[in-house]
Design an enzyme around this catalytic site. Sequence first.
Site, PDB file in Angstrom:
ATOM      1  N   SER A 120       0.719  -1.224   0.018  1.00 51.81           N
ATOM      2  CA  SER A 120      -0.062  -0.039  -0.023  1.00 51.81           C
ATOM      3  C   SER A 120       0.935   1.264   0.034  1.00 51.81           C
ATOM      4  O   SER A 120       1.780   1.450   0.743  1.00 51.81           O
ATOM      5  CB  SER A 120      -0.912  -0.017   1.173  1.00 51.81           C
ATOM      6  OG  SER A 120      -1.573   1.141   1.483  1.00 51.81           O
ATOM      7  N   GLY A 121       0.548   2.194  -0.945  1.00 50.60           N
ATOM      8  CA  GLY A 121       1.277   3.357  -1.003  1.00 50.60           C
ATOM      9  C   GLY A 121       2.433   3.341  -1.827  1.00 50.60           C
ATOM     10  O   GLY A 121       3.161   4.262  -1.928  1.00 50.60           O
ATOM     11  N   ASN A 170      -0.161   6.549   2.659  1.00 55.23           N
ATOM     12  CA  ASN A 170      -0.469   7.171   1.436  1.00 55.23           C
ATOM     13  C   ASN A 170      -1.649   8.253   1.600  1.00 55.23           C
ATOM     14  O   ASN A 170      -2.824   7.862   1.986  1.00 55.23           O
ATOM     15  CB  ASN A 170      -0.850   6.009   0.247  1.00 55.23           C
ATOM     16  CG  ASN A 170      -0.874   6.555  -1.123  1.00 55.23           C
ATOM     17  OD1 ASN A 170      -0.651   7.852  -1.374  1.00 55.23           O
ATOM     18  ND2 ASN A 170      -1.264   5.853  -2.038  1.00 55.23           N
ATOM     19  N   SER A 173      -4.620   6.763  -1.425  1.00 52.04           N
ATOM     20  CA  SER A 173      -4.523   4.992  -1.147  1.00 52.04           C
ATOM     21  C   SER A 173      -5.791   4.600  -1.889  1.00 52.04           C
ATOM     22  O   SER A 173      -7.116   4.908  -1.473  1.00 52.04           O
ATOM     23  CB  SER A 173      -4.328   4.747   0.104  1.00 52.04           C
ATOM     24  OG  SER A 173      -4.483   3.310   0.099  1.00 52.04           O
ATOM     25  N   SER A 174      -5.837   3.618  -2.900  1.00 51.24           N
ATOM     26  CA  SER A 174      -6.865   3.135  -3.448  1.00 51.24           C
ATOM     27  C   SER A 174      -7.405   2.036  -2.394  1.00 51.24           C
ATOM     28  O   SER A 174      -6.846   1.239  -2.064  1.00 51.24           O
ATOM     29  CB  SER A 174      -6.756   2.221  -4.704  1.00 51.24           C
ATOM     30  OG  SER A 174      -5.948   3.165  -5.601  1.00 51.24           O
ATOM     31  N   GLY A 403      -1.938  -3.349  -2.013  1.00 53.95           N
ATOM     32  CA  GLY A 403      -1.138  -4.146  -1.792  1.00 53.95           C
ATOM     33  C   GLY A 403      -1.257  -4.859  -0.511  1.00 53.95           C
ATOM     34  O   GLY A 403      -2.264  -4.557   0.286  1.00 53.95           O
ATOM     35  N   GLU A 405      -1.149  -5.180   3.459  1.00 55.23           N
ATOM     36  CA  GLU A 405      -1.180  -4.119   4.493  1.00 55.23           C
ATOM     37  C   GLU A 405      -1.200  -4.883   5.913  1.00 55.23           C
ATOM     38  O   GLU A 405      -1.437  -5.793   6.296  1.00 55.23           O
ATOM     39  CB  GLU A 405      -2.618  -3.611   4.423  1.00 55.23           C
ATOM     40  CG  GLU A 405      -2.846  -2.785   3.312  1.00 55.23           C
ATOM     41  CD  GLU A 405      -4.249  -2.018   3.293  1.00 55.23           C
ATOM     42  OE1 GLU A 405      -4.342  -1.057   2.403  1.00 55.23           O
ATOM     43  OE2 GLU A 405      -4.998  -2.217   4.240  1.00 55.23           O
TER      44      GLU A 405
END
Length: 1027
Positions: A120-121, A170, A173-174, A403, A405
């Site tokens: 993530s990020g 992030n 972040s999605s 991704g 986490e």
Amino acid sequence: LLWILIPGRVHLVMESTLTARDRVGVQDFVLLENYTSEAAFIENLRRRFGENLIYTYIGSVLVSVNPNKDLEIYSKAHMERYRGVSFYEISPHIYAVSDNTYRAMRTERRDQCILISGESGAGKTEVSKKILQYYATTCPVTDHLSTLRDRLLQSNPVLEAFGNAKTLRNDNSSRFGKYMDVQFDFRGAPIGGHILNYLLEKSRVVHQNHGERNFHIFYQLLEGGEQDLLSKLGLERNAQKYQYLVKGCCPRVSSINDKNDWRTVRKALTVIGFHEDEVEDLLNIIASVLHLGNTQFGEGKNGENQITTEPQLKYLSKLLGVDGAALREALTHKKITAKGEEMISPLSFEQAVAARDALAKAVYGRTFTWLVVKINQSLAFKDDVYNSSKGSSSVIGLLDIYGFEVFQHNSFEQFCINYCNEKLQQLFIELTLKSEQEEYEAEGITWEPVKYFDNKIICDLVEGKHKGLISILDEECLRPGEPSDISFLEKLEDTLGGHAHFVTHKLSNGKTRKAVSREEFKLIHYAGEVNYSVNGFLDKNKDLLYRNLKEVICQSNCQVLSQCFHREEVTDQKRPETVRYTHTHTHTHTHTHSLICHLSVIIHPVKSIRRFDEALVRHQVKYLGLMENLRVRRAGFAYRRHYETFLQRYKSLCPRTWPNWQGRLADGVATLVQHLGYKPEEYKLGKTKIFIRFPKTLFSTEDSLEARRPALVLTLQTSWRGYRERAKYLRIRQAVIVIQSAWRGMISRQKARRRRHAVDIIRKFIKGFIYRHYERCPENEYFLDHQRFSFLMMLFRNPPKSVLDKSWPIPPPCLTEASEHLCRLCMRNMMRAYCRRIQPEWKKQMEQKVVASQIFKDQKDSYPQSVPKLFVASRLSRVHSLTQCYGIAVTKYDRRGYKARPRQLLLTSSFAMLVAEAKLKQRIDYATLRSISVSSLSDGFMVLHVPSEDNKQKSDVVLQCDHLIEVVTKLATMADKKIKVNMSQDSITFAVARGKEGVIDFTSGPELKVAKCKKGHLLVTAPKLNP
């Protein structure tokens, strides 16, 4: 890290082709000398990262290190630099991956997929946007495709607004997974797209960790929405007043401009094709979620639970389009169906809050799904005929999912996310490691096996039937009685207690027990250990939206909600579905297996800009399996191709295989590599493929092919030109034959028509000639008309040319009278035209010539010679008298003795003068001039007869001059004595004195002579002139 796996897609590249800056480190880890050292691997990343070289290859895989800042390497010029260039030809870049995937789709006519992996990020969403921008810029575009390109690009800000949020790692972040298909036509132009969304983090709607925010759209609406819009929605421009937005204590972020992002989203909705009423319903739903968060519950007079915030309830009923009383009832009571009977049971405070939050999550989650469906409708290709044709289009898929986490507090959402990443890692292992070994074994190639960690054991732990963690969770959710999160944990301990990758507080030893609380379990993932809290697992795994709440929402008059909530759900008696996330991602895993996958891996190396965190990078290198991949690349073969493909590409390099190999494919490849001089350690021949170990071997082959291509091109050009010219010749020859046939037919038909017409004319002419003397009748009318026409055309073509031309054609009898009239008219016209053209000087000349003609024509021998000679105004060079009109030199003969004396004869308007040396010798008035006498011969003598009674006159005057006719004409004209000119044949008698006469005798001779004869006469011999 960004992985792009392109099996066998290797092309010409040498380290020497790179710039000096690109040689900071190695741009392909396969070229790393100490490839087994993790420290050397990370050091190469560090060196390139320090020079802003964020991309590096592992064979055909691209590794990207997120710089967390903007680099000037994504301009249109960079796109053109990588467009159409082979994968290894220039420095590594995401554009090289994008272009190679696109060209693989075009040349192989097979669907492709780019898998983007990373924590993530790491920047996966940004990478997917760069790929889309590359295709939108470099692919062929028409007006329709331009609209599709704009919609495809504008879908990103809309999906980011509704599906992205700020997290601890992030700012954008999605919080959902996205698989996007981009459809291309046979020309390589994008013609459509489709998006699948996975794993939307609906729990973020009602809860955020400290330092995080809810989805961007809530803050964008409050910051950027017009005041009238906010008033209509019942909102205030202050995020702190809404319970769903304050739990993370982070209403504002310095790197995010919500007001500008709001304008971008509104513009994007218009470009994509949302109608105004759809946008209005969408904003009503977003506002209703905020009002739901501010809906509070309290105890009523009778101890029942009730809603204490009436304004929020009014806004909810208005925005959701439902009945307020029914919504109040549904939020505070639940409907229970037992043995066919329905009962209404009040909800406790905790249950009411959970129902409210469940409604907010359900409304937002289904609205997000509806939003994706609407975007897909705008991106869909509308040509049914085109879609129905097989092989008419190809697809490039982009899988962008958040991704791995690991947070301080990890719950059901992190469990689902990390499980998805386990499946992606399993796919990654299959594509890059396991598939390598299996392919070599299937082809009978001997090589040194590489040990790697296969995470299939972890995937089986989660998804195994009956004994898997998800199966146990489903059973516990559906078990009768009072299942709880703790009972679920206990069942996990009983079922999975002996698994090496599963640990709980009860199952751990003394050293690790403190790291796991009593309400947690630990999974040892491929990426590391993660503790998950079981609190909320059961509630989040099953559908908590009560049936009566569904009934209320299904009655909504909001068009968007009516499409999100279907009435069939209320009447459906099936048990609620569980673990939707897992089922959905299993579909993704299956779908990506059907494509040629290009894997992209992103490393997030920094916790702050310009700082390379080695520990963080080492952790990601480990869980992404990069070292295992590098070892496989170095231990195995860098290039492999089926015999047919390899032979088809390189057969031109060997005379025995060019242009076609007739034997077995394996024998043809063996012959080809033997001719190319491959060493035994450089390649292996499998059952169906050739394997090349070293890239330099392939590079050398490609160099030979490049050197050979000009000759091949020349051969192909020669053959093509010959074929084209032959085809052109045959087309021209056929066309000539057709034209000749048509032309001959036309000529023959025209000739036949002319002959028939000629026969008819001749027949009419002959018959008319026979009847020419008869009155006009049908038998002779053509002949008579032809005569008239011929005569008139003859006159038209050959009319008389001058007034002196008296010729005139003989007319036919029927035109005799008309011919006479025409002749007169013609002569009049010619004369009139001649007179109009004559000049005054010429007119005077003609008048004098007419007078001369009247006097001398047929009378004097010298007249014909004088006709063409023009009369002049004077024969003297200088004349001083103002009244003098004409002057000429003459010879005067005396009356006695005929002595010749030179004189000048001057003619004025009223008299004539004889002058000698500027002295007047004699003046003759025209009134006294009786006549003028001349001979008929060619001499120049003339006698001016004057009265003998006139004392002023001496007697008649005998003169000789060279221009007798001119002088006599002018004198007769001026004196008006035209009829007084006498023409004598033999002699002229003139008066010498009173009563005395003289005689001039004229005779013909060979030359002019003047002499006095014996009789006292003057004898003039005139020369004879040739006729």
